[in-house]
Design a protein around this motif. Structure first.
Motif, PDB file in Angstrom:
ATOM      1  N   GLU A  12       0.830  -1.211   0.000  1.00 55.71           N
ATOM      2  CA  GLU A  12       0.000   0.000   0.000  1.00 55.71           C
ATOM      3  C   GLU A  12       0.864   1.261   0.000  1.00 55.71           C
ATOM      4  N   SER A  13       1.965   1.222   0.695  1.00 54.50           N
ATOM      5  CA  SER A  13       2.878   2.371   0.711  1.00 54.50           C
ATOM      6  C   SER A  13       3.526   2.582  -0.649  1.00 54.50           C
ATOM      7  N   HIS A  14       3.954   1.501  -1.273  1.00 57.99           N
ATOM      8  CA  HIS A  14       4.559   1.629  -2.601  1.00 57.99           C
ATOM      9  C   HIS A  14       3.544   2.164  -3.609  1.00 57.99           C
ATOM     10  N   HIS A  15       2.312   1.735  -3.475  1.00 58.88           N
ATOM     11  CA  HIS A  15       1.253   2.252  -4.340  1.00 58.88           C
ATOM     12  C   HIS A  15       1.047   3.744  -4.100  1.00 58.88           C
ATOM     13  N   ALA A  16       1.100   4.177  -2.843  1.00 56.43           N
ATOM     14  CA  ALA A  16       0.940   5.598  -2.513  1.00 56.43           C
ATOM     15  C   ALA A  16       2.050   6.435  -3.155  1.00 56.43           C
ATOM     16  N   VAL A  17       3.276   5.918  -3.164  1.00 56.93           N
ATOM     17  CA  VAL A  17       4.393   6.631  -3.800  1.00 56.93           C
ATOM     18  C   VAL A  17       4.137   6.772  -5.294  1.00 56.93           C
ATOM     19  N   GLU A  18       3.702   5.699  -5.943  1.00 56.78           N
ATOM     20  CA  GLU A  18       3.411   5.738  -7.380  1.00 56.78           C
ATOM     21  C   GLU A  18       2.299   6.726  -7.703  1.00 56.78           C
ATOM     22  N   ALA A  20       1.324   9.315  -5.854  1.00 58.38           N
ATOM     23  CA  ALA A  20       1.796  10.676  -5.576  1.00 58.38           C
ATOM     24  C   ALA A  20       2.622  11.203  -6.740  1.00 58.38           C
ATOM     25  N   TYR A  21       3.522  10.377  -7.259  1.00 56.04           N
ATOM     26  CA  TYR A  21       4.334  10.817  -8.391  1.00 56.04           C
ATOM     27  C   TYR A  21       3.464  11.026  -9.631  1.00 56.04           C
ATOM     28  N   GLY A  22       2.457  10.175  -9.818  1.00 54.89           N
ATOM     29  CA  GLY A  22       1.542  10.346 -10.945  1.00 54.89           C
ATOM     30  C   GLY A  22       0.741  11.646 -10.846  1.00 54.89           C
ATOM     31  N   PHE A  23       0.339  12.010  -9.643  1.00 59.29           N
ATOM     32  CA  PHE A  23      -0.420  13.252  -9.435  1.00 59.29           C
ATOM     33  C   PHE A  23       0.451  14.499  -9.504  1.00 59.29           C
ATOM     34  N   PHE A  24       1.597  14.457  -8.836  1.00 58.28           N
ATOM     35  CA  PHE A  24       2.376  15.669  -8.625  1.00 58.28           C
ATOM     36  C   PHE A  24       3.639  15.770  -9.464  1.00 58.28           C
ATOM     37  N   GLY A  25       4.032  14.691 -10.124  1.00 60.73           N
ATOM     38  CA  GLY A  25       5.173  14.734 -11.039  1.00 60.73           C
ATOM     39  C   GLY A  25       6.464  15.206 -10.392  1.00 60.73           C
ATOM     40  N   ASP A  26       7.122  16.155 -11.031  1.00 61.41           N
ATOM     41  CA  ASP A  26       8.444  16.608 -10.613  1.00 61.41           C
ATOM     42  C   ASP A  26       8.388  17.600  -9.456  1.00 61.41           C
ATOM     43  N   ALA A  27       7.870  17.173  -8.344  1.00 67.17           N
ATOM     44  CA  ALA A  27       7.833  17.982  -7.124  1.00 67.17           C
ATOM     45  C   ALA A  27       9.022  17.588  -6.253  1.00 67.17           C
ATOM     46  N   LYS A 104       7.748  21.976   5.845  1.00 68.82           N
ATOM     47  CA  LYS A 104       6.764  22.881   5.231  1.00 68.82           C
ATOM     48  C   LYS A 104       6.071  22.206   4.044  1.00 68.82           C
ATOM     49  N   SER A 105       5.585  20.988   4.316  1.00 64.21           N
ATOM     50  CA  SER A 105       4.944  20.183   3.275  1.00 64.21           C
ATOM     51  C   SER A 105       3.620  20.788   2.846  1.00 64.21           C
ATOM     52  N   ASP A 106       3.339  20.672   1.559  1.00 58.94           N
ATOM     53  CA  ASP A 106       2.074  21.145   1.008  1.00 58.94           C
ATOM     54  C   ASP A 106       0.984  20.088   1.143  1.00 58.94           C
ATOM     55  N   ILE A 107       1.377  18.817   1.199  1.00 56.64           N
ATOM     56  CA  ILE A 107       0.417  17.726   1.329  1.00 56.64           C
ATOM     57  C   ILE A 107       1.131  16.497   1.891  1.00 56.64           C
ATOM     58  N   ILE A 108       0.390  15.688   2.631  1.00 59.66           N
ATOM     59  CA  ILE A 108       0.881  14.403   3.123  1.00 59.66           C
ATOM     60  C   ILE A 108       0.149  13.308   2.360  1.00 59.66           C
ATOM     61  N   VAL A 109       0.897  12.327   1.857  1.00 57.51           N
ATOM     62  CA  VAL A 109       0.308  11.201   1.135  1.00 57.51           C
ATOM     63  C   VAL A 109       0.642   9.919   1.898  1.00 57.51           C
ATOM     64  N   ILE A 110      -0.377   9.096   2.140  1.00 55.89           N
ATOM     65  CA  ILE A 110      -0.165   7.787   2.772  1.00 55.89           C
ATOM     66  C   ILE A 110      -1.027   6.755   2.065  1.00 55.89           C
ATOM     67  N   GLY A 111      -0.659   5.495   2.218  1.00 56.24           N
ATOM     68  CA  GLY A 111      -1.471   4.401   1.704  1.00 56.24           C
ATOM     69  C   GLY A 111      -2.460   3.951   2.764  1.00 56.24           C
TER      70      GLY A 111
END
Length: 142
Positions: A12-18, A20-27, A104-111
């Motif tokens: 679930e965590s690895h999916h969350a990373v994928e 997040a990168y799909g949504f936010f790209g080069d952040a 100073k995170s703009d968003i937190i992503v978790i699985g």
């Protein structure tokens, strides 16, 4: 944009990373894994018995090792140079909130982990804690 991703060693965590990168790209990404604190009363000890200092240290070291591996694994799936890896020990929700403030995170992503009612009684939802206490928006990936 600064994205904080809370990870453990789960799919679930690895999916969350994928996601997040799909949504936010080069952040800019901060990958945080938190090893749980070892309780003074540990499972497997007779009622009223305390774990020894050596046993607590061994459990602490094992939890930190798992957290370090989870962070490194998650970070390896993102482009190099855009990732800060961090390992903390303690309560997961509190640690992620603290890290979000510090970075100073703009968003937190978790699985999201599917848990039964009984599992939630003994292991409360990190997502629920973050939704109630985080200093920024929270994205819970299912």
């Amino acid at each position: 944009m600064n994205i904080l991703i809370g990870v453990d060693d789960s799919a679930e965590s690895h999916h969350a990373v994928e996601v997040a990168y799909g949504f936010f790209g080069d952040a800019d990404y901060t990958i945080v894994s938190v090893g749980n604190r070892t309780p003074m009363f540990a499972a497997g000890y007779p009622t009223g018995s305390f774990a020894t200092a050596g046993e607590i240290r061994a459990q602490f070291d094992a939890a930190q090792s798992v957290a370090e591996k989870a962070t490194a694994s998650a970070a390896s799936t993102l482009p190099a140079g855009q990732v800060v890896e961090e390992v903390d020990m303690g309560r997961i929700g509190e640690s992620l909130c603290r890290a979000a403030n510090e970075h100073k995170s703009d968003i937190i992503v978790i699985g999201s982990h599917d848990k039964s009612v009984w599992q939630r009684l003994f292991d409360p939802s990190v997502g629920r804690y973050l939704i109630d206490h985080a200093p920024c928006p929270v994205l819970v990936v299912r």
